[in-house]
Design an enzyme around this catalytic site. Structure first.
Site, PDB file in Angstrom:
ATOM      1  CG  ASN A  10      -1.528   1.219   1.654  1.00  0.00           C
ATOM      2  OD1 ASN A  10      -1.703   2.103   0.822  1.00  0.00           O
ATOM      3  ND2 ASN A  10      -1.932   1.313   2.923  1.00  0.00           N
ATOM      4  CE  LYS A  12       0.890   2.569   5.241  1.00  0.00           C
ATOM      5  NZ  LYS A  12       1.259   2.484   6.651  1.00  0.00           N
ATOM      6  CG  HIS A 102      -4.601   0.875   6.480  1.00  0.00           C
ATOM      7  ND1 HIS A 102      -4.028   1.838   7.274  1.00  0.00           N
ATOM      8  CD2 HIS A 102      -3.610   0.017   6.146  1.00  0.00           C
ATOM      9  CE1 HIS A 102      -2.739   1.564   7.402  1.00  0.00           C
ATOM     10  NE2 HIS A 102      -2.460   0.471   6.732  1.00  0.00           N
ATOM     11  CD  GLU A 104      -1.475   4.563   7.888  1.00  0.00           C
ATOM     12  OE1 GLU A 104      -1.713   4.763   6.688  1.00  0.00           O
ATOM     13  OE2 GLU A 104      -0.406   4.057   8.298  1.00  0.00           O
ATOM     14  CD  GLU A 174      -1.857  -3.991   7.730  1.00  0.00           C
ATOM     15  OE1 GLU A 174      -0.908  -4.301   7.010  1.00  0.00           O
ATOM     16  OE2 GLU A 174      -2.363  -2.854   7.731  1.00  0.00           O
ATOM     17  N   GLY A 180       4.035   1.288  10.749  1.00  0.00           N
ATOM     18  CA  GLY A 180       4.698   2.583  10.569  1.00  0.00           C
ATOM     19  C   GLY A 180       6.051   2.663  11.250  1.00  0.00           C
ATOM     20  CB  SER A 220       7.210  -3.217  11.289  1.00  0.00           C
ATOM     21  OG  SER A 220       6.833  -1.929  11.726  1.00  0.00           O
TER      22      SER A 220
HETATM   23  P1  PGA Z   1       4.475  -0.658   7.400  1.00  0.00           P
HETATM   24  O1  PGA Z   1       2.931  -0.413   7.024  1.00  0.00           O
HETATM   25  O2  PGA Z   1       4.896  -1.931   6.714  1.00  0.00           O
HETATM   26  O3  PGA Z   1       5.172   0.541   6.889  1.00  0.00           O
HETATM   27  O4  PGA Z   1       4.534  -0.797   8.900  1.00  0.00           O
HETATM   28  C1  PGA Z   1       2.035  -1.478   7.045  1.00  0.00           C
HETATM   29  C2  PGA Z   1       0.657  -1.006   6.738  1.00  0.00           C
HETATM   30  O5  PGA Z   1       0.276   0.117   7.093  1.00  0.00           O
HETATM   31  O6  PGA Z   1      -0.113  -1.776   6.142  1.00  0.00           O
END
Ligand code: PGA
Length: 262
Positions: A10, A12, A102, A104, A174, A180, A220
């Site tokens: 993704n 983002k 998601h 976020e 997740e 993040g 991560s």
């Molecule tokens: P990240 O993001 O791998 O940068 O931790 C994962 C996600 O938000 O799906």
């Protein structure tokens, strides 16, 4: 029915249409060799037409053409919702998949479980695959209610679905605390019980179809830890953010997830 291992990223709020198309063009040769894996890429809305056009240049070369996904959509078919995008608008672009729920979206934009349920129904009705994200916050984990949060998110999202929808569904675990630059990757000890709990809920909600819905892990993921996650029996895919935002990074994590050297 066994489904292929899923692997995707993704973007983002990153990458212009030109950058997204260049990413795909550079990725194309490695997709040819990763024929056991169903790869996907979820760029920003504005990159979707360029990504779909770029994919059309090479998808006939690949055993499993890459899925292109959107990061969100609105649940209504149309109307006075300034700034929003409907499922039909995504389907009209030949997008394959939509990411819903998601962390976020839930934490920064206040998306509720019930809105995500309505989005899920609208996406499926428009013929889009759904990638639903679920996961508990750090506070919920500390207080021992992670499984309850994940169960609530999953049960509400799939409340009105039946087994027929199963081939269009994929779910990513997740945990919010793992995502993040401040995130801490989960461990197999964190993931295994939650993934088993998710599987029981999927089967309870969707019957036999629930056994084949891929459960991905995200948060991560990196070349260093991808093999550990992909070796967890209930994990059928990886959902990667930062580490896969360059083609070299995408390939390194994909290679590691497949058990190869990165
Ligand atoms: P990240 O993001 O791998 O940068 O931790 C994962 C996600 O938000 O799906």
């Amino acid at each position: 029915m066994t489904r292929p291992f899923l692997f995707g990223t993704n973007f983002k709020m990153n990458q212009t249409p030109t950058e997204s198309a260049r990413f795909l063009a550079e990725l194309a040769p490695s997709l040819r060799t990763a024929s056991e894996t169903q790869c996907f890429m979820i760029p920003p809305f504005t990159s979707l037409p360029a990504a779909v056009a770029e994919r059309a240049r090479f998808d006939s070369d690949h055993a499993r053409p890459l899925w292109i996904g959107a990061q969100n959509m609105h649940q209504a078919p149309s109307g006075a919702f300034t700034g929003e995008i409907s499922a039909a608008m995504l389907a009209a672009l030949n997008v394959d998949l939509v990411l819903l729920g998601h962390a976020e979206r839930r934490t920064l934009f206040g998306e509720t479980d019930h809105a995500i349920r309505d989005k899920t129904k609208a996406a499926l009705a428009a013929g889009l695959r759904v990638l639903l994200c679920v996961g508990e916050t750090a506070d919920e984990k500390r207080d021992g209610v992670g499984p309850e949060t994940v169960a609530r998110q999953l049960k509400i999202a799939f409340l009105e679905l039946d087994s027929k929808s199963a081939p269009m569904l994929q779910v990513a675990y997740e945990p919010v605390w793992s995502i993040g630059s401040n995130g801490i990757p989960a461990t197999p000890e964190d993931i295994e019980p939650i993934a088993a709990h998710m599987r029981r809920i999927l089967v309870d909600r969707l019957g036999a179809g629930g056994t084949s819905i891929p459960i991905l892990y995200g948060g991560s993921v990196s070349p260093e830890n991808a093999a550990t996650f992909s070796a967890i029996p209930e994990i059928g895919g990886l959902f990667v953010g930062r580490a896969a935002w360059t083609v070299a990074g995408f390939n390194a994590v994909l290679t590691a997830a497949s058990g190869g050297e990165s």
